[in-house]
Design an enzyme around this catalytic site. Sequence first.
Site, mmCIF file in Angstrom:
data_model
loop_
_atom_site.group_PDB
_atom_site.id
_atom_site.type_symbol
_atom_site.label_atom_id
_atom_site.label_comp_id
_atom_site.label_asym_id
_atom_site.label_seq_id
_atom_site.Cartn_x
_atom_site.Cartn_y
_atom_site.Cartn_z
ATOM 1 N N THR A 145 0.512 -1.345 -0.349
ATOM 2 C CA THR A 145 0.074 0.144 -0.522
ATOM 3 C C THR A 145 0.964 1.086 -0.435
ATOM 4 O OG1 THR A 145 -1.368 -1.282 0.967
ATOM 5 C CG2 THR A 145 -1.584 0.756 1.185
ATOM 6 N N GLY A 184 2.842 -2.946 8.663
ATOM 7 C CA GLY A 184 2.506 -3.318 9.944
ATOM 8 C C GLY A 184 3.966 -4.335 10.027
ATOM 9 N N GLU A 427 -6.147 -6.041 3.273
ATOM 10 C CA GLU A 427 -6.025 -7.311 2.847
ATOM 11 C C GLU A 427 -7.237 -8.039 1.586
ATOM 12 O OE1 GLU A 427 -4.403 -11.051 4.201
ATOM 13 O OE2 GLU A 427 -3.710 -10.254 5.937
HETATM 14 C C1 LIG Z 1 -4.153 -0.910 10.531
HETATM 15 C C2 LIG Z 1 -4.025 -1.612 9.104
HETATM 16 C C3 LIG Z 1 -2.432 -2.577 9.025
HETATM 17 C C4 LIG Z 1 -2.605 -2.900 7.248
HETATM 18 N N1 LIG Z 1 -0.828 -3.450 7.218
HETATM 19 C C5 LIG Z 1 -0.774 -3.556 6.099
HETATM 20 C C6 LIG Z 1 0.505 -4.184 5.924
HETATM 21 O O1 LIG Z 1 1.290 -4.384 6.359
HETATM 22 N N2 LIG Z 1 0.642 -3.919 4.644
HETATM 23 C C7 LIG Z 1 0.002 -3.346 3.198
HETATM 24 O O2 LIG Z 1 0.632 -3.095 2.547
HETATM 25 N N3 LIG Z 1 -0.930 -2.568 3.977
HETATM 26 C C8 LIG Z 1 -1.533 -2.766 4.674
HETATM 27 N N4 LIG Z 1 -2.392 -1.755 4.799
HETATM 28 C C9 LIG Z 1 -3.451 -0.741 3.945
HETATM 29 C C10 LIG Z 1 -4.443 -2.039 3.603
HETATM 30 O O3 LIG Z 1 -4.207 -3.204 2.819
HETATM 31 C C11 LIG Z 1 -5.543 -0.626 3.434
HETATM 32 O O4 LIG Z 1 -5.860 0.261 3.827
HETATM 33 C C12 LIG Z 1 -6.617 -1.503 1.790
HETATM 34 O O5 LIG Z 1 -5.773 -2.143 1.168
HETATM 35 C C13 LIG Z 1 -7.585 -0.014 1.622
HETATM 36 O O6 LIG Z 1 -6.252 0.684 1.053
HETATM 37 P P1 LIG Z 1 -7.005 2.065 1.722
HETATM 38 O O7 LIG Z 1 -6.811 2.784 3.076
HETATM 39 O O8 LIG Z 1 -6.506 3.484 0.681
HETATM 40 O O9 LIG Z 1 -8.531 2.755 1.248
HETATM 41 P P2 LIG Z 1 -9.320 3.527 0.003
HETATM 42 O O10 LIG Z 1 -8.339 2.583 -1.295
HETATM 43 O O11 LIG Z 1 -9.293 4.577 -0.456
HETATM 44 O O12 LIG Z 1 -10.904 3.373 -0.433
HETATM 45 C C14 LIG Z 1 -11.672 4.095 1.000
HETATM 46 C C15 LIG Z 1 -13.005 4.040 0.353
HETATM 47 O O13 LIG Z 1 -13.310 3.694 -1.314
HETATM 48 C C16 LIG Z 1 -13.803 2.593 -1.073
HETATM 49 N N5 LIG Z 1 -13.021 2.611 -2.121
HETATM 50 C C17 LIG Z 1 -12.415 2.255 -3.169
HETATM 51 N N6 LIG Z 1 -12.328 1.971 -4.176
HETATM 52 C C18 LIG Z 1 -13.098 1.379 -4.561
HETATM 53 C C19 LIG Z 1 -13.277 0.348 -5.851
HETATM 54 N N7 LIG Z 1 -12.962 0.058 -6.961
HETATM 55 N N8 LIG Z 1 -14.977 0.235 -5.636
HETATM 56 C C20 LIG Z 1 -16.177 1.233 -4.470
HETATM 57 N N9 LIG Z 1 -15.794 1.419 -3.477
HETATM 58 C C21 LIG Z 1 -15.052 1.515 -3.674
HETATM 59 C C22 LIG Z 1 -13.415 1.737 -0.501
HETATM 60 O O14 LIG Z 1 -14.626 0.982 -0.472
HETATM 61 C C23 LIG Z 1 -13.575 2.385 0.929
HETATM 62 O O15 LIG Z 1 -14.905 2.704 1.600
HETATM 63 C C24 LIG Z 1 -2.670 -1.264 5.980
HETATM 64 C C25 LIG Z 1 -4.016 -0.942 6.672
HETATM 65 C C26 LIG Z 1 -4.216 -0.952 8.542
HETATM 66 C C27 LIG Z 1 -5.648 -0.044 8.267
#
Ligand SMILES: Cc1cc2nc3c(=O)[nH]c(=O)nc-3n(C[C@H](O)[C@H](O)[C@H](O)COP(=O)(O)OP(=O)(O)OC[C@H]3O[C@@H](n4cnc5c(N)ncnc54)[C@H](O)[C@@H]3O)c2cc1C
Length: 654
Positions: A145, A184, A427
Amino acid sequence: MMLLSSMDRRQSSSFARYLDGESWEIKDALRDAIAKCELFESSSYELTLDQSRDLTAERLYHLLRLPFMKEHLRNQLKEKQKGFINKSLGITEIICSADMSTGVKLGVVCGLYGGAVSNLGSPEQKIKWYLPVSELEFTGMFAMTERGHGSNVRGIITEARYNQSTQEFIIHTPSEDAQKMYIGNAMKGNYAAVFAQLIINGESQGPHCFIVPIRDQNGVMWPGVTTIDMKHKEGLHGVDNGILIFNNVRIPRENLLGKFGSVSADGLYSSPVLSKSSRFNAMLAALTPTRLGLTVQAMAAMKLGLVIAVRYSHSRRQFGPKDQDEVKIIEHQTQYLRLMPHLAAALALIFTTRYAAGLMDDALCQGQDLQSNRALQALVAGLKAYSTWENVACLQDCRECTGGMGFMMENRIPSLKCDSDVFVTFEGDNMVMLQVVVRELLTQYTKLMGNNLVMGLIRNWTSSVSDSLRTSFLGFSVDKVGDLMFLLKAVSFRERVLQRSLASRLYTKVEKNKEEFFMAWNACLHHVTTLAMAHIHRVTLEQFALAVRECHIKEDRALLTKFCLLHGTSLVYQERAWYLEHNYLTPNTSQQIRSQLLELCRSVKDDALKVVDDFNIPSCCIQAPIAGVANPRAEWAFYPQPQYPSSTQPLSKL
Ligand SMILES: Cc1cc2nc3c(=O)[nH]c(=O)nc-3n(C[C@H](O)[C@H](O)[C@H](O)COP(=O)(O)OP(=O)(O)OC[C@H]3O[C@@H](n4cnc5c(N)ncnc54)[C@H](O)[C@@H]3O)c2cc1C
């Protein structure tokens, strides 16, 4: 040292064994190890952030040092290990029941980092980059991410430029949007599996995965790497999430995990997969087992919430008939109506997850790679979304059903809620997961119809399809609302109608009206996600029904039958408006479904005590005094464990 309570030492019942499945031995070994370990004795909510993280790390290292765990990790490197996925899921579930942060950190180090190395690396790379993890020489993290790209990982912009003169890759964060976020184990781990655009002679070959050193065993940072602590979160305080920034970090050419693409010393790129898009999809498939692990993590949280809420509901008394004892709160119709459908869903999830794990184990044993099994990826994506949402709803009901006591940290439910809330996001965000499911369903549908037009629109997802999502089903003879066959037909009908109508809508929009694909898809997104949920509902009910049929102990089968009927009835009840709209239910049969739901919930409310006991969760994991686990710190919360009612409730004529 915490001793096993008499409850923990009792022999597992046949039902408990059936729920544990084939991995019962390793689960029992782990339950025993956790119950004997002082590190798991008390909850950690009073600790500072640093103390929480240190305790989580200590717990993880303690578990990884156990001989059977070491052996299991080493097996991850071997090809064709029978039952490996099933065992891994069993391990995940038990560790998450003990402490969610430890389970999640295990998922990062072994599932995500380990999964990246073992699925994307060559045999030599697996030995070099993962074997030391099983020896606890170092730990890893998984950095996909970025600030600018979360769900849309295809758009990541971190760069990996090949420098031929030094035979190195230069890993670089070109802008703020490229910073790796939420990673993480970022504040403690030593190596990261970093996804970056591979650039050779100025040309990008798409995202690839590189092993990048972050800090050595003494905490000294690798030149050019900066980490920023993201500190406080809603939950999972024991997991250190952080930001990674790379300033022209130099790593050897051999650190590119080379299964789907490698670079020769003189800068020639080669890959067994020609299209960049297919290559990236193949890499993402490395996440499939860990994603299934998340379903199990959600189930662990649900089971704990249900043990606590069901036991307390059988102990606590409020209100009652005039001049008589107050009744147990489980006797209130709304109480069993809120809890029992979740218990049925938890059972359905146990069997469906086991089914998915079996498919994955079979595929791996036959030497197939997960990359090409899109049907399995879709099943796992759907399960991830369904289980994590079901968990959030379940824990909220458990919290409310345990009144003020359920709000107290000592009673475990608040921390479970906070720790598992994020499961719907990480994930793979659930909304995105549902779209993965539907792309596969449409591919299957198009294949069935022999219509290449829609197929062309979703070609990124269609390269290789197997039929394993279309589970066949056995027949039950009579077809009344109260029968399982009726419920199975109803959920199948709903899925089929939604699938057909979606394919037709998309075809009209894109082929006939020439609308741009993203816009057309987006205009149907509500339909898409509804279909995905309908699909996964159908699969869970079918798998539950199969598990009933395969259960050979008569009493256990009778018990499961009631819960299976309840699961199906609850699924149809939730969507009764849709069934009425489509004339599948008449107003009269819809009312029958409601009465059936109430009656089934009533009839299983006493059985529920046996079911939650047979989840086989040790007291040291349950922790909650209201569930009969004494805790000197909170004597005020103690409610003795309820006795089983003398007879279970018969199911009255519906
Ligand atoms: C505690 C925690 C641990 C994590 N650990 C890791 C890790 O170890 N390694 C790593 O690589 N990542 C990690 N992540 C990242 C995590 O995988 C991302 O937060 C997740 O993939 C969502 O991405 P975003 O936060 O950018 O949300 P966004 O993609 O911006 O989504 C925000 C909103 O937009 C909506 N949305 C986005 N795209 C669409 C679509 N195509 N259709 C409909 N709705 C949509 C979503 O449903 C959501 O409601 C972690 C996140 C957290 C919070």
